[in-house]
Design a protein around this motif. Structure first.
Motif, PDB file in Angstrom:
ATOM      1  N   LEU A   1      -5.642 -24.508 -19.584  1.00  0.00           N
ATOM      2  CA  LEU A   1      -4.435 -25.067 -18.974  1.00  0.00           C
ATOM      3  C   LEU A   1      -3.981 -26.325 -19.693  1.00  0.00           C
ATOM      4  O   LEU A   1      -2.785 -26.520 -19.941  1.00  0.00           O
ATOM      5  CB  LEU A   1      -4.675 -25.380 -17.494  1.00  0.00           C
TER       6      LEU A   1
ATOM      7  N   HIS B   1      -0.502 -26.912 -21.707  1.00  0.00           N
ATOM      8  CA  HIS B   1       0.393 -27.984 -21.306  1.00  0.00           C
ATOM      9  C   HIS B   1       0.688 -28.914 -22.484  1.00  0.00           C
ATOM     10  O   HIS B   1       1.846 -29.319 -22.678  1.00  0.00           O
ATOM     11  CB  HIS B   1      -0.212 -28.783 -20.141  1.00  0.00           C
TER      12      HIS B   1
ATOM     13  N   ARG C   1       1.619 -15.833 -10.957  1.00  0.00           N
ATOM     14  CA  ARG C   1       2.319 -16.766 -11.847  1.00  0.00           C
ATOM     15  C   ARG C   1       1.296 -17.646 -12.547  1.00  0.00           C
ATOM     16  O   ARG C   1       0.272 -18.012 -11.957  1.00  0.00           O
ATOM     17  CB  ARG C   1       3.270 -17.661 -11.050  1.00  0.00           C
TER      18      ARG C   1
ATOM     19  N   GLU D   1      -0.475 -20.920 -13.724  1.00  0.00           N
ATOM     20  CA  GLU D   1      -0.569 -22.224 -13.080  1.00  0.00           C
ATOM     21  C   GLU D   1       0.070 -23.283 -13.980  1.00  0.00           C
ATOM     22  O   GLU D   1      -0.105 -23.290 -15.191  1.00  0.00           O
ATOM     23  CB  GLU D   1      -2.039 -22.576 -12.841  1.00  0.00           C
TER      24      GLU D   1
ATOM     25  N   LEU E   1       0.549 -27.263 -14.933  1.00  0.00           N
ATOM     26  CA  LEU E   1      -0.210 -28.501 -14.881  1.00  0.00           C
ATOM     27  C   LEU E   1       0.757 -29.673 -14.817  1.00  0.00           C
ATOM     28  O   LEU E   1       1.662 -29.790 -15.637  1.00  0.00           O
ATOM     29  CB  LEU E   1      -1.097 -28.591 -16.138  1.00  0.00           C
TER      30      LEU E   1
ATOM     31  N   MET F   1      -4.925 -15.955  -7.113  1.00  0.00           N
ATOM     32  CA  MET F   1      -3.651 -16.477  -7.586  1.00  0.00           C
ATOM     33  C   MET F   1      -2.533 -15.527  -7.233  1.00  0.00           C
ATOM     34  O   MET F   1      -2.755 -14.379  -6.922  1.00  0.00           O
ATOM     35  CB  MET F   1      -3.693 -16.675  -9.099  1.00  0.00           C
ATOM     36  N   ASN F   2      -1.305 -15.990  -7.373  1.00  0.00           N
ATOM     37  CA  ASN F   2      -0.153 -15.191  -6.990  1.00  0.00           C
ATOM     38  C   ASN F   2       0.506 -14.504  -8.178  1.00  0.00           C
ATOM     39  O   ASN F   2       1.613 -14.036  -8.078  1.00  0.00           O
ATOM     40  CB  ASN F   2       0.860 -16.049  -6.231  1.00  0.00           C
TER      41      ASN F   2
ATOM     42  N   SER G   1     -11.353 -22.821 -18.007  1.00  0.00           N
ATOM     43  CA  SER G   1     -10.005 -22.603 -17.464  1.00  0.00           C
ATOM     44  C   SER G   1      -9.197 -23.902 -17.507  1.00  0.00           C
ATOM     45  O   SER G   1      -7.993 -23.878 -17.796  1.00  0.00           O
ATOM     46  CB  SER G   1     -10.085 -22.069 -16.034  1.00  0.00           C
ATOM     47  N   GLU G   2      -9.838 -25.037 -17.224  1.00  0.00           N
ATOM     48  CA  GLU G   2      -9.137 -26.322 -17.309  1.00  0.00           C
ATOM     49  C   GLU G   2      -8.712 -26.602 -18.753  1.00  0.00           C
ATOM     50  O   GLU G   2      -7.603 -27.072 -19.003  1.00  0.00           O
ATOM     51  CB  GLU G   2     -10.030 -27.464 -16.808  1.00  0.00           C
TER      52      GLU G   2
END
Length: 163
Positions: free
Chosen positions: A32, A36, A4, A6, A8, A1-2, A28-29
């Motif tokens: 997220l 969200h 940031r 993620e 959704l 990852m960068n 992980s889902e």
């Protein structure tokens, strides 16, 4: 990852709301989706509506005929008996096939010599008596296949004529 977190999308959140109820989500889902839902009132409302609909479906009584279990058991027993009646036929077919191939293997040298003698004494082409040997070897399998096809066709026609 960068680096940031993620983000959704609404469409993905809707997919995951349904997936959560049916297949389950990875850790992980799930993280997220929870994040969200805490930020997006529209998706949170959809998740609540889905949960309420599933609760309502779980409490809903579905009327079934009183004798459904008895009729189902009867049909299962009937089918088991039908299959059991067919079983000896298959055993007999396998035994006949094994005996045929064993007999064929034992007699093959004698049949070869006999057909060779017959072919040379009558002046028949070599290919003809060699093909005759191939037909002799395959004939039991061909006959068994034809019998099984006829039996299967009769069974299918009996099944199709049932109401």
């Amino acid at each position: 990852m960068n680096g940031r977190p993620e983000v959704l999308s609404h469409a993905r959140a809707e997919e995951w709301i349904a997936k959560e109820r049916v297949e389950g989500l990875t850790a992980s889902e799930q993280e997220l989706l929870t994040a969200h839902l805490s930020e997006c009132a529209l998706c949170a409302e959809k998740a609540n509506a889905t949960a309420q609909a599933l609760r309502a479906l779980r409490t809903m009584a579905v009327p079934v005929p009183r004798d459904l279990a008895r009729r189902t058991q009867f049909r299962v027993r009937l089918r088991a008996q039908e299959l059991h009646l067919r079983e000896p036929r298959w055993r007999l077919v396998w035994l006949a096939s094994a005996a045929s191939w064993l007999f064929g293997a034992v007699t093959a040298p004698y049949v070869w010599r006999g057909l060779e003698w017959l072919g040379t004494s009558t002046g028949a082409p070599k290919l003809l008596w060699q093909m005759s040997f191939g037909v002799w070897w395959a004939l039991p399998a061909i006959v068994a296949g034809v019998i099984l096809l006829i039996e299967n066709a009769a069974r299918v026609s009996d099944h199709d004529s049932m109401p």
